[in-house]
Design a protein around this motif. Structure first.
Motif, PDB file in Angstrom:
ATOM      1  N   LEU A 199      47.536  40.943  34.148  1.00  0.00           N
ATOM      2  CA  LEU A 199      46.505  40.002  34.589  1.00  0.00           C
ATOM      3  C   LEU A 199      46.956  39.360  35.895  1.00  0.00           C
ATOM      4  CD1 LEU A 199      45.537  38.292  31.190  1.00  0.00           C
ATOM      5  CD2 LEU A 199      44.516  40.296  32.296  1.00  0.00           C
ATOM      6  N   HIS A 200      46.130  39.537  36.913  1.00  0.00           N
ATOM      7  CA  HIS A 200      46.428  39.015  38.246  1.00  0.00           C
ATOM      8  C   HIS A 200      45.559  37.785  38.501  1.00  0.00           C
ATOM      9  CE1 HIS A 200      47.537  39.019  42.485  1.00  0.00           C
ATOM     10  NE2 HIS A 200      46.246  38.937  42.809  1.00  0.00           N
ATOM     11  N   LYS A 208      42.093  38.675  37.257  1.00  0.00           N
ATOM     12  CA  LYS A 208      41.653  40.042  37.463  1.00  0.00           C
ATOM     13  C   LYS A 208      42.551  40.982  36.663  1.00  0.00           C
ATOM     14  CE  LYS A 208      39.709  39.326  42.075  1.00  0.00           C
ATOM     15  NZ  LYS A 208      39.670  39.787  43.479  1.00  0.00           N
ATOM     16  N   ILE A 209      41.941  42.009  36.098  1.00  0.00           N
ATOM     17  CA  ILE A 209      42.695  42.982  35.306  1.00  0.00           C
ATOM     18  C   ILE A 209      43.230  44.053  36.246  1.00  0.00           C
ATOM     19  CG2 ILE A 209      42.577  44.655  33.424  1.00  0.00           C
ATOM     20  CD1 ILE A 209      40.305  43.018  32.237  1.00  0.00           C
ATOM     21  N   TYR A 225      44.891  49.939  40.571  1.00  0.00           N
ATOM     22  CA  TYR A 225      43.620  49.365  40.982  1.00  0.00           C
ATOM     23  C   TYR A 225      43.381  48.078  40.201  1.00  0.00           C
ATOM     24  CZ  TYR A 225      41.732  51.607  36.755  1.00  0.00           C
ATOM     25  OH  TYR A 225      41.501  52.000  35.471  1.00  0.00           O
ATOM     26  N   THR A 226      42.481  47.248  40.713  1.00  0.00           N
ATOM     27  CA  THR A 226      42.189  45.937  40.131  1.00  0.00           C
ATOM     28  C   THR A 226      40.705  45.864  39.798  1.00  0.00           C
ATOM     29  OG1 THR A 226      43.946  44.903  41.424  1.00  0.00           O
ATOM     30  CG2 THR A 226      42.303  43.452  40.458  1.00  0.00           C
ATOM     31  N   SER A 229      37.299  40.906  37.267  1.00  0.00           N
ATOM     32  CA  SER A 229      37.011  40.267  35.976  1.00  0.00           C
ATOM     33  C   SER A 229      37.323  38.783  35.988  1.00  0.00           C
ATOM     34  CB  SER A 229      37.837  40.937  34.869  1.00  0.00           C
ATOM     35  OG  SER A 229      39.227  40.816  35.143  1.00  0.00           O
ATOM     36  N   ASP A 230      37.618  38.227  37.184  1.00  0.00           N
ATOM     37  CA  ASP A 230      38.072  36.843  37.237  1.00  0.00           C
ATOM     38  C   ASP A 230      37.008  35.852  36.787  1.00  0.00           C
ATOM     39  OD1 ASP A 230      36.724  37.792  39.405  1.00  0.00           O
ATOM     40  OD2 ASP A 230      37.658  36.433  40.841  1.00  0.00           O
ATOM     41  N   SER A 231      35.731  36.223  36.835  1.00  0.00           N
ATOM     42  CA  SER A 231      34.689  35.305  36.367  1.00  0.00           C
ATOM     43  C   SER A 231      34.569  35.304  34.841  1.00  0.00           C
ATOM     44  CB  SER A 231      33.339  35.698  36.982  1.00  0.00           C
ATOM     45  OG  SER A 231      32.985  37.021  36.592  1.00  0.00           O
ATOM     46  N   ASP A 232      35.173  36.273  34.178  1.00  0.00           N
ATOM     47  CA  ASP A 232      35.047  36.400  32.724  1.00  0.00           C
ATOM     48  C   ASP A 232      36.364  36.179  31.990  1.00  0.00           C
ATOM     49  OD1 ASP A 232      32.351  37.201  33.098  1.00  0.00           O
ATOM     50  OD2 ASP A 232      33.020  39.252  33.481  1.00  0.00           O
ATOM     51  N   VAL A 233      37.467  36.609  32.577  1.00  0.00           N
ATOM     52  CA  VAL A 233      38.768  36.580  31.899  1.00  0.00           C
ATOM     53  C   VAL A 233      39.541  35.353  32.367  1.00  0.00           C
ATOM     54  CG1 VAL A 233      40.923  37.792  31.493  1.00  0.00           C
ATOM     55  CG2 VAL A 233      38.787  39.084  31.679  1.00  0.00           C
TER      56      VAL A 233
END
Length: 959
Positions: A199-200, A208-209, A225-226, A229-233
């Motif tokens: 998780l970044h 971000k995953i 690759y990334t 997902s930062d709005s959800d995770v």
């Protein structure tokens, strides 16, 4: 020096008197070997060897116990404790490769491989790269015949390390280090690649995953690759699923509103948004993803949605050629809670659905029902709507006639682990008992009713008491016919040496007081009653409080009065329950809700009674001990305040047991003189430790006045190890680990586990009652008004080295206190419980010389600095009792016998007779031979009497 012969003889007789023959063991003992509540991701069916046709059930429970269970009857095949058994919830991983002969566990920083058939350690290694975050088995093999499949392990908190470990030896093949600062999350494998998921942190918020592909042979990074997902995770818990060991592994998460599933097939950069078709009422509370874990299985998965009142599911298929995901079909909404499990047969994938009433099998390719059974499970059908399945695992087998069979091991919200085969309950394991936090004894109603009747007669006048007794005896006549009917059976059973069987048609006391109920409170919010005379048979089990997910029930006290159980929790929750039936009488929550309560500071309380005043001892939030006096006018006054020395903290507060009768106020010496015991019912032992100075202090206080009666300090103490104590009559005992120190005033003159004992007497001279011997009045509240000498009893102390660590202590209890005491100690290193006779650690054992004839007559023998634990003292015999953290005892009606109940992870109970069973005949006593001898003598006398009489008459005539 030569040891006195009498002393040697006494020492040799101690183990003999406590030993039992092999055929006498395990008749009165009972042992519930438990694992703890199974964890969903660490439980599976697995064949222990490639040649085996039957599977075993493997689990790494929430208590950190790894075990294999026979699915046929629910018995434990083997088990291993991977962590300290006091842990309440253990993070770990358990995996097994297909057709492998071993299972691999990962807990903390340790990776171990265990033989799947017998549980023996194959290999093990410990790494210093932080706790293990994930573990997977690489289905690829190196081509060597008979080689074991390797393990992929993810380590670290900050810097992540991925290692490939040799499956047969534990050797590291390669390692990959990630120093980017990302949060390591999981690893996954496919038929051609290894994926490291982290998780970044996003620029503003969220995570971000990041997907990193590694070469299985060299461990080198091949791609990265990334995913946006930062709005959800927002945390690792936001990621619902990461598939492993499948043909097409995936990572799944959802939006924060739980209205859209987002799926990425590992290896591709595409994110598929899948709208959730809401079928139930209310908001979705939980989403669970179920997918196969075999590379040969079809790439299908199921999403299970749950609301507060219903649940349903969607089945999705993955196109391997295009790495796209599509919804195939839905499974209908069903009222209540439910669970799903996944199983495979060749490439076919089956989903087993468990509701509160049914067990259903469906295929991943169609919504058609392949098998449906009505659940006859006791755990669910006995309390519909109250208990529900939490999670399950299953095995589905297709039959030649195109029908299917299934066996499903499901975990119930009550803490039961139950295996159901084609809808029929095969066995149930009460794994919630592995989390007992408090326990007490409950008498059966006949004995309590008699005690109440006798108490009423005592407080009545002579005429009223006589009339009451006559009425009681007349009422008892209604039981006379049943007593007569059972008399022949009891008579024959007594002569034939048969043990009386415990009736199962109700709760009835026995003649010796062996039958009682052990009432236990579990950390998952349940109250349970066990029949200790029927090998711990479960009588009733109720849910006392509903907890939030991951919550623990912190019970501060549990007691039984007049047939009712009173339970108090740290958060103010109280309840009263009928002891015999489990019926809830009252259930109140005060202050903070029990479902959200956190850890509360430990508190202890005792009462010292003096006229119309009662003193209650409690612990404040800062750890200080205070004595609060309660007067009849409902006023409370702080009587005294015990504040530890600077840098010290209180770790334990101990009082005398509520039932601690004293048969003699003095100890008779060999010369017939008497040492009078200091018998104060209001004494309390406070244990304090200093983290900086590595000291432990034991202070004995008068709980009425707060005066310190005695204090002793040990230095060089390892305060991370258990420091335990026990108290009875006029003595207390404690155990701790000490190291040798250079201080000339140190008490710790030896290194190792020590057992200290202190005896209290009124005077140091025999036949002397001390300063208060001739006093007519004295005050416990104001001791200075008489004399300060009485506040310091004569103390005799001694210390011994013991070979093992002691994690808990208790003292046996008998009805009148005539039987000598026995110290019961739990030994965590050997997973056993030992009963040490009091004569072995008697503080008056002579030092540096042999015992005199008078001392030997008392049972004393020469002091030796170490006590070797005799195997014959083990009350658990050869049983392996895991994780015992407390022992409670209770007297039987027989003065010789004390009941013992131990709990922790395992449940163990037995009966002990410290002075041997002097008031009951041995089971092997030849009653029939004795009666036969008496009858033969009677017949002989009857036959010889006429001959003797005739001879006497003839002799008279001849004279």
């Amino acid at each position: 020096m030569r040891v006195n012969a009498a002393a040697v003889l006494l020492v040799s007789l101690i183990p003999c008197t406590l030993a039992v023959f092999a055929d006498e063991a395990y008749h009165t003992d009972y042992h519930h070997a438990l694992l703890g509540i199974p964890h969903e991701q660490r439980t599976f069916f697995h064949r222990p060897s490639s040649s085996s046709k039957a599977s075993l059930l493997y689990t790494l429970s929430e208590k950190g116990i790894l075990g294999a269970v026979n699915p046929k009857d629910g018995t434990i095949v083997w088990r291993q404790a991977l962590t300290p058994t006091s842990s309440s919830s253990v993070a770990g991983h358990l995996r097994a490769g297909e057709a492998e002969n071993s299972v691999i566990s990962a807990v903390g920083g340790e990776v171990r491989a265990w033989d799947a058939l017998d549980g023996k350690l194959v290999w093990g290694d410990e790494f210093a790269d932080g706790p293990i975050k994930d573990l997977e088995v690489l289905e690829l093999v190196d081509g060597t015949e008979g080689s074991a499949k390797d393990a992929i392990v993810l380590f670290g908190e900050g810097m992540a390390v991925v290692r490939r470990i040799k499956g047969g030896t534990g050797a590291v093949v390669w390692e990959y280090r990630d120093d980017s600062g990302d949060v390591p999350f999981q690893v996954s494998t496919s038929a051609s690649s290894i994926y490291y998921i982290s998780l970044h942190s996003g620029l503003r918020s969220g995570n971000k995953i990041k997907i990193t592909s590694l070469d299985p042979i060299t461990g080198r990074q091949t791609s990265q690759y990334t995913l946006n997902s930062d709005s959800d995770v927002s945390s690792p818990s936001s990621v619902l699923f990461v598939g492993a060991n499948s043909a097409s592994p995936i990572v799944v998460w959802s939006d924060k509103a739980l209205k859209t599933l987002k799926v990425n097939v590992l290896g591709s950069r595409n994110i598929k948004d899948l709208d959730i078709a809401h079928q139930g009422s209310g908001e979705i509370e939980k989403i669970t993803i179920h997918a196969p874990h075999l590379t040969k299985a079809r790439s299908h998965f199921l999403a299970h949605y749950q609301t507060s009142t219903s649940n349903w599911a969607d089945v999705f298929h993955i196109d391997l050629s295009s790495s796209t995901v599509g919804k195939e079909h839905s499974l209908p909404n069903v009222a209540g809670k439910g669970a799903f499990s996944t199983s495979t047969e060749d490439a076919n994938v089956f989903f087993t659905r468990i509701t509160e009433t049914e067990l259903i099998i469906v295929s991943s390719v169609s919504h058609g029902i392949l098998g449906r059974w009505s659940l006859e499970s006791y755990s669910l059908s006995s309390a519909p709507g109250k208990e529900s399945p939490l999670h399950a695992i299953s095995e589905v087998v297709s039959k030649p006639d195109s029908t299917y069979a299934v066996r499903c091991a499901m975990t119930i919200s009550s803490g039961n682990w139950e295996l159901v085969r084609n809808g029929e309950s095969i066995w149930t394991r009460t794994e919630a008992l592995a989390g007992v936090v408090a326990a007490t004894w409950a008498e059966l109603n006949e004995r309590e009713d008699l005690a109440q009747q006798l108490a009423a007669e005592v407080h009545a006048n002579i005429l009223g008491a006589y009339v009451h007794r006559v009425k009681r005896h007349v009422k008892d006549l209604e039981y006379f016919p049943a007593w007569l009917q059972a008399l022949p059976r009891r008579f024959m059973g007594s002569f034939l040496g048969e043990m009386a069987k415990v009736p199962e048609d109700g709760l009835h006391r026995d003649n010796f007081g062996f039958r009682k109920l052990a009432i236990v409170a579990t950390e998952n919010g349940h109250l349970t009653a066990l029949d200790v005379a029927a090998h711990g048979r479960l009588i009733w089990n109720i849910r006392a409080v509903r907890l939030a997910e991951g919550g623990k029930w912190n019970v501060s006290s549990i007691s039984v009065t007049d047939g009712q159980i009173a339970v108090k929790a740290h958060d103010g929750h109280t309840m009263a329950v009928e002891a015999l039936t489990g019926k809830v009488v009252t259930n109140r929550t005060l202050g903070q809700s029990a479902a959200t309560a956190g850890e509360a500071p430990k508190a202890e309380a005792t009462q010292g009674i003096l006229d119309d005043r009662v003193t209650t001892i409690s612990r404040e939030k800062n750890g200080d001990i205070i004595g609060v006096r309660h007067r009849q006018s409902d006023k409370t006054v702080t009587g005294w305040h015990f504040k530890p020395s600077a840098g010290e903290r209180v770790v334990d507060v101990l009082t005398r047991p509520s039932h601690d009768p004293v048969a003699s106020i003095g100890k008779v010496l060999g010369d017939r003189s008497v040492m009078y015991k200091y018998l104060n019912p209001n004494i309390v032992l406070i244990t304090t430790v200093s983290d900086a100075a590595k000291t432990a202090t034991f202070s004995l206080l008068n709980s009425v006045s707060g005066a310190v009666l005695h204090s002793t300090t040990h230095t060089g103490v390892d305060i991370t190890r258990p420091i335990v104590s026990a108290m009875s009559e006029n003595w207390f005992v404690y155990s701790l680990w000490c190291d040798v120190t250079n201080s000339p005033t140190t008490v710790s003159a030896a290194k190792g586990y020590q057992l200290g004992v202190t005896e209290l007497y009124e005077s140091d001279m025999p036949n002397d009652r001390g300063p208060l011997g001739s006093a007519t009045n004295y005050s416990s509240i104001d001791p200075s008004s008489i004399t300060s000498a009485y506040a310091n009893p004569h103390v005799i102390s001694q210390a011994f080295l013991v070979p093992e660590e002691i994690s808990h202590m208790a003292v046996t209890q008998t009805g009148q206190g005539i039987t000598s005491r026995q110290l019961l100690c739990t030994l965590p290193s050997s997973n056993s419980i030992i009963g040490i006779p009091y004569s072995v650690f008697d503080a008056r054992r002579p030092i540096g010389r042999d015992a005199t004839a008078a001392e030997a007559e008392e049972g004393l023998f020469r002091y030796t600095p170490n006590i070797e634990f005799d195997p014959k003292w083990m009350i658990t015999h050869q049983l392996e009792v895991l994780g015992v953290n407390k022992i409670i005892t209770s007297p039987a009606l027989l003065e010789s016998t004390s009941l013992v109940f131990a709990y922790g992870i395992d449940i163990f109970g037995t009966r002990v007779a410290p002075s041997m069973a002097f008031d009951i005949l041995n089971k092997g006593f030849g009653k029939l031979s004795l009666v036969g001898t008496v009858v033969a003598l009677g017949v002989g006398v009857a036959l010889l009497a006429p001959m003797v009489r005739r001879k006497q008459i003839n002799g008279i005539w001849q004279a």
